[in-house]
Design a protein around this motif. Structure first.
Motif, PDB file in Angstrom:
ATOM      1  N   ASP A   1       5.322  12.019   3.765  1.00  0.00           N
ATOM      2  CA  ASP A   1       5.020  11.005   4.709  1.00  0.00           C
ATOM      3  C   ASP A   1       3.686  11.182   5.193  1.00  0.00           C
ATOM      4  O   ASP A   1       2.805  10.129   5.362  1.00  0.00           O
ATOM      5  CB  ASP A   1       6.032  10.923   5.769  1.00  0.00           C
ATOM      6  N   THR A   2       3.306  12.422   5.240  1.00  0.00           N
ATOM      7  CA  THR A   2       1.683  12.707   5.962  1.00  0.00           C
ATOM      8  C   THR A   2       0.795  12.181   4.841  1.00  0.00           C
ATOM      9  O   THR A   2      -0.171  11.530   5.283  1.00  0.00           O
ATOM     10  CB  THR A   2       1.591  14.225   6.300  1.00  0.00           C
ATOM     11  N   ARG A   3       0.916  12.281   3.604  1.00  0.00           N
ATOM     12  CA  ARG A   3       0.118  11.865   2.751  1.00  0.00           C
ATOM     13  C   ARG A   3      -0.017  10.474   2.470  1.00  0.00           C
ATOM     14  O   ARG A   3      -0.719   9.758   2.231  1.00  0.00           O
ATOM     15  CB  ARG A   3       0.188  12.665   1.353  1.00  0.00           C
ATOM     16  N   ILE A   4       1.365   9.859   2.513  1.00  0.00           N
ATOM     17  CA  ILE A   4       1.362   8.300   2.673  1.00  0.00           C
ATOM     18  C   ILE A   4       0.773   7.830   3.779  1.00  0.00           C
ATOM     19  O   ILE A   4       0.003   6.870   3.354  1.00  0.00           O
ATOM     20  CB  ILE A   4       3.048   7.960   2.641  1.00  0.00           C
ATOM     21  N   ALA A   5       0.833   8.114   4.805  1.00  0.00           N
ATOM     22  CA  ALA A   5      -0.092   7.442   6.006  1.00  0.00           C
ATOM     23  C   ALA A   5      -1.440   7.704   5.664  1.00  0.00           C
ATOM     24  O   ALA A   5      -2.139   6.758   6.188  1.00  0.00           O
ATOM     25  CB  ALA A   5       0.573   8.285   7.237  1.00  0.00           C
ATOM     26  N   ARG A   6      -1.888   8.767   5.464  1.00  0.00           N
ATOM     27  CA  ARG A   6      -3.332   8.901   4.792  1.00  0.00           C
ATOM     28  C   ARG A   6      -3.799   7.928   3.827  1.00  0.00           C
ATOM     29  O   ARG A   6      -4.994   7.369   3.986  1.00  0.00           O
ATOM     30  CB  ARG A   6      -3.555  10.501   4.707  1.00  0.00           C
ATOM     31  N   GLU A   7      -3.147   8.008   2.705  1.00  0.00           N
ATOM     32  CA  GLU A   7      -3.682   7.258   1.722  1.00  0.00           C
ATOM     33  C   GLU A   7      -3.469   5.714   1.817  1.00  0.00           C
ATOM     34  O   GLU A   7      -4.173   4.895   1.070  1.00  0.00           O
ATOM     35  CB  GLU A   7      -3.063   7.762   0.389  1.00  0.00           C
ATOM     36  N   SER A   8      -2.387   5.378   2.467  1.00  0.00           N
ATOM     37  CA  SER A   8      -2.073   3.982   2.670  1.00  0.00           C
ATOM     38  C   SER A   8      -2.771   3.481   3.749  1.00  0.00           C
ATOM     39  O   SER A   8      -3.116   2.074   3.695  1.00  0.00           O
ATOM     40  CB  SER A   8      -0.529   3.747   2.761  1.00  0.00           C
ATOM     41  N   GLY A   9      -3.181   4.153   4.877  1.00  0.00           N
ATOM     42  CA  GLY A   9      -3.860   3.560   6.033  1.00  0.00           C
ATOM     43  C   GLY A   9      -2.873   2.906   7.040  1.00  0.00           C
ATOM     44  O   GLY A   9      -3.403   2.558   8.014  1.00  0.00           O
ATOM     45  N   LEU A  10      -1.620   3.045   6.796  1.00  0.00           N
ATOM     46  CA  LEU A  10      -0.544   2.730   7.898  1.00  0.00           C
ATOM     47  C   LEU A  10      -0.635   3.613   9.017  1.00  0.00           C
ATOM     48  O   LEU A  10      -0.602   4.852   8.872  1.00  0.00           O
ATOM     49  CB  LEU A  10       0.771   2.675   7.198  1.00  0.00           C
TER      50      LEU A  10
ATOM     51  N   ARG B   1       0.478  -1.171  -0.188  1.00  0.00           N
ATOM     52  CA  ARG B   1       0.000  -0.005   0.130  1.00  0.00           C
ATOM     53  C   ARG B   1       1.121   1.493  -0.050  1.00  0.00           C
ATOM     54  O   ARG B   1       0.503   2.325  -0.760  1.00  0.00           O
ATOM     55  CB  ARG B   1      -0.844  -0.047   1.381  1.00  0.00           C
ATOM     56  N   VAL B   2       1.954   1.093   0.752  1.00  0.00           N
ATOM     57  CA  VAL B   2       2.742   2.522   0.705  1.00  0.00           C
ATOM     58  C   VAL B   2       3.409   2.600  -0.570  1.00  0.00           C
ATOM     59  O   VAL B   2       3.472   3.716  -1.088  1.00  0.00           O
ATOM     60  CB  VAL B   2       3.879   2.359   1.944  1.00  0.00           C
ATOM     61  N   LEU B   3       3.889   1.569  -1.225  1.00  0.00           N
ATOM     62  CA  LEU B   3       4.373   1.811  -2.413  1.00  0.00           C
ATOM     63  C   LEU B   3       3.733   2.178  -3.633  1.00  0.00           C
ATOM     64  O   LEU B   3       4.167   2.829  -4.209  1.00  0.00           O
ATOM     65  CB  LEU B   3       5.166   0.374  -2.976  1.00  0.00           C
ATOM     66  N   GLU B   4       2.329   1.648  -3.541  1.00  0.00           N
ATOM     67  CA  GLU B   4       1.464   2.020  -4.524  1.00  0.00           C
ATOM     68  C   GLU B   4       1.115   3.728  -4.335  1.00  0.00           C
ATOM     69  O   GLU B   4       0.813   4.185  -5.160  1.00  0.00           O
ATOM     70  CB  GLU B   4       0.152   1.370  -4.108  1.00  0.00           C
ATOM     71  N   THR B   5       1.245   4.124  -2.863  1.00  0.00           N
ATOM     72  CA  THR B   5       1.016   5.481  -2.780  1.00  0.00           C
ATOM     73  C   THR B   5       1.932   6.381  -3.416  1.00  0.00           C
ATOM     74  O   THR B   5       1.846   7.388  -4.146  1.00  0.00           O
ATOM     75  CB  THR B   5       0.674   5.856  -1.430  1.00  0.00           C
ATOM     76  N   VAL B   6       3.425   5.934  -3.082  1.00  0.00           N
ATOM     77  CA  VAL B   6       4.364   6.501  -3.664  1.00  0.00           C
ATOM     78  C   VAL B   6       4.394   6.465  -5.178  1.00  0.00           C
ATOM     79  O   VAL B   6       4.677   7.422  -5.779  1.00  0.00           O
ATOM     80  CB  VAL B   6       5.817   6.038  -3.268  1.00  0.00           C
ATOM     81  N   PHE B   7       3.863   5.424  -5.956  1.00  0.00           N
ATOM     82  CA  PHE B   7       4.225   5.298  -7.292  1.00  0.00           C
ATOM     83  C   PHE B   7       3.023   6.273  -7.936  1.00  0.00           C
ATOM     84  O   PHE B   7       3.046   6.662  -9.105  1.00  0.00           O
ATOM     85  CB  PHE B   7       3.545   3.886  -7.592  1.00  0.00           C
ATOM     86  N   ARG B   8       1.955   6.351  -7.197  1.00  0.00           N
ATOM     87  CA  ARG B   8       0.934   7.294  -7.963  1.00  0.00           C
ATOM     88  C   ARG B   8       1.302   8.445  -7.820  1.00  0.00           C
ATOM     89  O   ARG B   8       0.697   9.446  -8.593  1.00  0.00           O
ATOM     90  CB  ARG B   8      -0.429   7.059  -6.895  1.00  0.00           C
TER      91      ARG B   8
ATOM     92  N   ALA C   1      10.334  14.734   0.498  1.00  0.00           N
ATOM     93  CA  ALA C   1       9.260  13.910  -0.039  1.00  0.00           C
ATOM     94  C   ALA C   1       9.891  12.512  -0.793  1.00  0.00           C
ATOM     95  O   ALA C   1      11.249  12.471  -0.858  1.00  0.00           O
ATOM     96  CB  ALA C   1       8.659  14.784  -1.685  1.00  0.00           C
ATOM     97  N   TYR C   2       8.883  11.702  -1.013  1.00  0.00           N
ATOM     98  CA  TYR C   2       9.356  10.304  -1.305  1.00  0.00           C
ATOM     99  C   TYR C   2       8.940  10.154  -2.861  1.00  0.00           C
ATOM    100  O   TYR C   2       7.943  10.230  -3.026  1.00  0.00           O
ATOM    101  CB  TYR C   2       8.833   9.427  -0.326  1.00  0.00           C
ATOM    102  N   VAL C   3       9.945   9.403  -3.573  1.00  0.00           N
ATOM    103  CA  VAL C   3       9.452   8.838  -4.764  1.00  0.00           C
ATOM    104  C   VAL C   3      10.213   7.606  -5.080  1.00  0.00           C
ATOM    105  O   VAL C   3      10.588   6.850  -4.090  1.00  0.00           O
ATOM    106  CB  VAL C   3      10.351   9.727  -5.760  1.00  0.00           C
ATOM    107  N   THR C   4       9.629   6.697  -6.040  1.00  0.00           N
ATOM    108  CA  THR C   4       9.957   5.324  -6.368  1.00  0.00           C
ATOM    109  C   THR C   4      11.625   5.235  -6.390  1.00  0.00           C
ATOM    110  O   THR C   4      12.152   6.124  -7.025  1.00  0.00           O
ATOM    111  CB  THR C   4       9.375   4.757  -7.337  1.00  0.00           C
ATOM    112  N   GLY C   5      12.035   4.269  -6.028  1.00  0.00           N
ATOM    113  CA  GLY C   5      13.678   3.867  -6.012  1.00  0.00           C
ATOM    114  C   GLY C   5      13.986   2.997  -7.116  1.00  0.00           C
ATOM    115  O   GLY C   5      13.251   2.393  -7.862  1.00  0.00           O
ATOM    116  N   ASP C   6      15.239   2.804  -7.159  1.00  0.00           N
ATOM    117  CA  ASP C   6      16.099   2.118  -8.422  1.00  0.00           C
ATOM    118  C   ASP C   6      15.462   0.868  -8.616  1.00  0.00           C
ATOM    119  O   ASP C   6      15.730   0.070  -9.509  1.00  0.00           O
ATOM    120  CB  ASP C   6      17.575   2.286  -8.438  1.00  0.00           C
TER     121      ASP C   6
END
Length: 263
Positions: free
Chosen positions: A33-42, A19-26, A67-72
């Protein structure tokens, strides 16, 4: 036989990792991190540690602005032989790193076709592997790996296994009474590591935690000489924290090769 319904421990669940990865990918341009927590439900209190693990594993990158983005590491999620080799090597590096950080031999196992298979072992001169003096496939009742795998089956699955592999006494600490064993397995909290305190072999203590990767019933385990038994519980807690990123890699691989050939 079947597995028990419901997720594993919330923080260590691959469900939350995905769920966290899906949020970052979107959010291709970065997400807080605040938005990741809200959208992932973690739960927000658990997110920093999980993000730190994902950054370390290369699945997520933290930008200078926070901010966080997808990694290599996500770049290898294509198809073909190169992808399989890359992910298999990633699992091996993860196990070697875990062996060195814990100062213990580390094992990956799974339950396949009604049998226990230890598929990967990371050991060394200072971290020797358990000597398999009794076939692990027949010793689920005594080993941390076996008990951890059995806890992930339903009651019928456990009874079926024990009907085919009778609980023999391997040491003075081995539980051989099937009713007592089934009661202990059923009463295990899903978040608690499963321990083997010289039940399989005199001179060795072990711990195992579930390694949930898709529909596969698996376990991540460690072993220590009994003279280092005072380190077991702390090492088991650290083992549990490492289960999520390893399970993620295995889920991403989605196939037999990442688990390794059975030993």
């Amino acid at each position: 036989m079947g597995t028990k319904p419901g997720p594993a421990a919330p923080f260590h669940s691959v469900h939350y990792v995905l769920r966290v990865l899906e949020t970052v990918f979107r959010h291709g341009d970065g997400v807080t991190d605040t938005r990741i927590a809200r959208e992932s439900g973690l739960p927000a209190a658990h997110l920093p540690a999980l993000l730190a693990l994902l950054v370390r594993e290369g699945y997520v990158e933290r930008l200078p602005d926070g901010a966080y983005v997808t990694g290599d590491a996500l770049a290898v999620l294509g198809s073909g032989e190169a992808r399989a080799r890359t992910l298999e090597a990633k699992v091996r590096r993860s196990l070697d790193r875990l062996r060195d950080s814990l100062g213990a031999a580390v094992y990956v196992s799974r339950y396949v076709d009604g049998e226990i298979r230890v598929t990967q072992v990371a050991a060394g001169p200072g971290t020797p592997a358990v000597r398999e003096w009794v076939d692990f496939r027949t010793a689920a009742h005594a080993s941390a790996v076996g008990k951890c795998l059995l806890t992930q089956l339903d009651q019928d699955g456990r009874r079926d296994h024990l009907s085919r592999h009778k609980a023999a006494r391997l040491t003075s600490r081995t539980i051989t009474d099937e009713r007592a064993l089934l009661s202990r397995l059923a009463g295990r909290p899903p978040t608690a590591p499963v321990l083997d305190l010289q039940e399989y072999a005199v001179g060795t203590v072990c711990a195992a935690v579930p390694l949930t990767a898709g529909a596969t019933v698996g376990a991540l385990a460690l072993s220590l000489p009994v003279e280092r038994a005072h380190r077991l519980r702390a090492a088991a807690a650290a083992l549990g924290r490492e289960a999520a990123p390893l399970a993620l890699t295995l889920t991403v691989q989605g196939g037999r090769d990442a688990w390794g050939a059975s030993c």
